[in-house]
Enzyme design. Structure first.
Site, PDB file in Angstrom:
ATOM      1  N   ASP A  45      -5.925   6.224   9.581  1.00 22.26           N
ATOM      2  CA  ASP A  45      -4.995   7.146   9.182  1.00 22.26           C
ATOM      3  C   ASP A  45      -5.603   8.275   8.485  1.00 22.26           C
ATOM      4  O   ASP A  45      -4.913   9.349   7.947  1.00 22.26           O
ATOM      5  CB  ASP A  45      -3.974   6.229   8.127  1.00 22.26           C
ATOM      6  CG  ASP A  45      -4.827   5.864   6.944  1.00 22.26           C
ATOM      7  OD1 ASP A  45      -6.238   5.924   6.910  1.00 22.26           O
ATOM      8  OD2 ASP A  45      -4.298   5.222   5.876  1.00 22.26           O
ATOM      9  N   LYS A 113      -5.797  -2.694  10.969  1.00 22.63           N
ATOM     10  CA  LYS A 113      -6.958  -2.605   9.772  1.00 22.63           C
ATOM     11  C   LYS A 113      -5.856  -2.559   8.334  1.00 22.63           C
ATOM     12  O   LYS A 113      -5.079  -1.663   8.476  1.00 22.63           O
ATOM     13  CB  LYS A 113      -7.851  -1.473   9.929  1.00 22.63           C
ATOM     14  CG  LYS A 113      -8.762  -1.281   8.540  1.00 22.63           C
ATOM     15  CD  LYS A 113      -9.954  -0.519   8.787  1.00 22.63           C
ATOM     16  CE  LYS A 113      -9.713   0.941   8.700  1.00 22.63           C
ATOM     17  NZ  LYS A 113      -9.265   1.551   7.393  1.00 22.63           N
ATOM     18  N   GLU A 115      -6.116  -1.990   4.349  1.00 25.60           N
ATOM     19  CA  GLU A 115      -6.860  -1.667   3.108  1.00 25.60           C
ATOM     20  C   GLU A 115      -6.379  -2.782   2.048  1.00 25.60           C
ATOM     21  O   GLU A 115      -5.194  -3.196   1.800  1.00 25.60           O
ATOM     22  CB  GLU A 115      -6.416  -0.312   2.646  1.00 25.60           C
ATOM     23  CG  GLU A 115      -7.269   0.776   3.495  1.00 25.60           C
ATOM     24  CD  GLU A 115      -7.027   2.248   3.149  1.00 25.60           C
ATOM     25  OE1 GLU A 115      -6.553   2.203   1.763  1.00 25.60           O
ATOM     26  OE2 GLU A 115      -7.235   3.052   3.638  1.00 25.60           O
ATOM     27  N   GLU A 181     -16.196   0.759   2.176  1.00 26.02           N
ATOM     28  CA  GLU A 181     -16.565   2.258   2.090  1.00 26.02           C
ATOM     29  C   GLU A 181     -17.084   2.648   0.758  1.00 26.02           C
ATOM     30  O   GLU A 181     -16.519   2.006  -0.355  1.00 26.02           O
ATOM     31  CB  GLU A 181     -15.003   2.848   2.403  1.00 26.02           C
ATOM     32  CG  GLU A 181     -15.233   4.271   2.180  1.00 26.02           C
ATOM     33  CD  GLU A 181     -13.981   5.195   2.906  1.00 26.02           C
ATOM     34  OE1 GLU A 181     -13.199   4.435   3.495  1.00 26.02           O
ATOM     35  OE2 GLU A 181     -14.045   6.325   2.737  1.00 26.02           O
TER      36      GLU A 181
HETATM   37  O1  KIV Z   1      -8.972   6.223   8.283  1.00 28.87           O
HETATM   38  C1  KIV Z   1     -10.086   6.040   8.599  1.00 28.87           C
HETATM   39  O2  KIV Z   1     -10.853   6.973   9.317  1.00 28.87           O
HETATM   40  C2  KIV Z   1     -10.926   5.069   8.033  1.00 28.87           C
HETATM   41  C3  KIV Z   1     -12.440   4.989   7.987  1.00 28.87           C
HETATM   42  C4  KIV Z   1     -12.688   6.110   6.885  1.00 28.87           C
HETATM   43  C5  KIV Z   1     -12.853   3.874   7.644  1.00 28.87           C
HETATM   44  O3  KIV Z   1     -10.229   4.244   7.169  1.00 28.87           O
END
Ligand code: KIV
Length: 244
Positions: A45, A113, A115, A181
């Site tokens: 994102d 993914k 968070e 991160e």
């Molecule tokens: O959105 C993204 O590019 C990410 C990376 C920083 C891991 O989540």
């Protein structure tokens, strides 16, 4: 090179082989990433920042993520592709399952993914139980930077225990990989040793099982905000400007 699977990525960790991941958001960048032999592509994102010029990732929508995933899958059909679930797309287990299912069915990617740590573990579990492979993302979570006090290192000193708890909860919930991160190198090394699933670091030192970088950062294409830890491998932005 054969397309990676969740199982072969775990085997890479067990064999001590480093996993490479880069973001991509369109057909051309995905084609180049695949040709370069990258293990995994992330449709992040972060596209809201590097493609749209925004100051955060918050405004990215599930429709945006699907649109860019389609382009990436067209360019890199033989690479394992993970797509970010954007802010607001996981507000309940049912919403998360619905949005993750759309991303998988319409985007045709290999995993999503999500968070968040302990707080998101029940939602991660619900999505995994619905048959969708999930990558976790803990430490600095860009969707909640206002809560975390900006783009700052997480897990320093006593806060290290919280990040470790997040890692264990996300693994327990069924994530097959976890992005770490902006956490101190000693902490990410310890977490990587404690977990069975592979860890992918960004701004987290060399002790993780793999590394991810944002395409535009790695190639010097985006100078509005470049995190301190980013290694710029080529300065393509100035080349493009000169070419134009
Ligand atoms: O959105 C993204 O590019 C990410 C990376 C920083 C891991 O989540």
């Amino acid at each position: 090179m054969a397309k990676k699977t969740t199982l072969s990525l775990k085997t890479m960790k067990e064999n001590g082989e480093k996993i490479t991941m880069i973001t991509a958001y369109d057909y051309s960048s995905a084609t180049l990433a695949q040709k370069a032999g990258i293990d995994m592509i992330l449709v992040g994102d972060s596209l809201q920042m590097v493609m749209m010029g925004d100051s955060s990732t918050i405004a990215a929508t599930t429709d945006d993520m699907i649109h860019h995933t389609k382009a990436v899958m067209a360019g890199a059909p033989d690479t394992f592709v993970v797509t970010d679930m954007p802010f607001g797309s996981c507000s309940s287990a049912m919403t998360a399952i619905e949005n993750a299912t759309r991303i998988m069915k319409e985007g045709r990617c290999d995993a999503v993914k999500i968070e968040g740590g302990v707080n998101m573990a029940p939602i991660i579990k619900a999505v995994v139980d619905a048959g969708i492979p999930v990558v976790g993302h803990i430490g600095l979570t860009p969707q909640t930077t206002s809560k975390l006090g900006g783009f700052k290192i997480q897990g320093k000193g006593e806060a290290a225990g919280e990040v470790l708890k997040d890692a264990l909860a996300v693994q327990e919930a069924g994530a097959f990989m976890i992005v770490l991160e902006c956490v101190p190198a000693e902490l990410s090394t310890l977490i990587s040793q404690r977990l069975d699933v592979p860890t992918i670091g960004i701004g987290a030192g060399n002790g993780t099982d793999g590394q991810v970088l944002v395409y535009h950062d790695l190639l010097g294409l985006f100078d509005k905000f470049v995190p301190k830890f980013v290694k710029v491998y080529r300065k393509i932005g100035s080349e493009i400007e000169a070419g134009i």
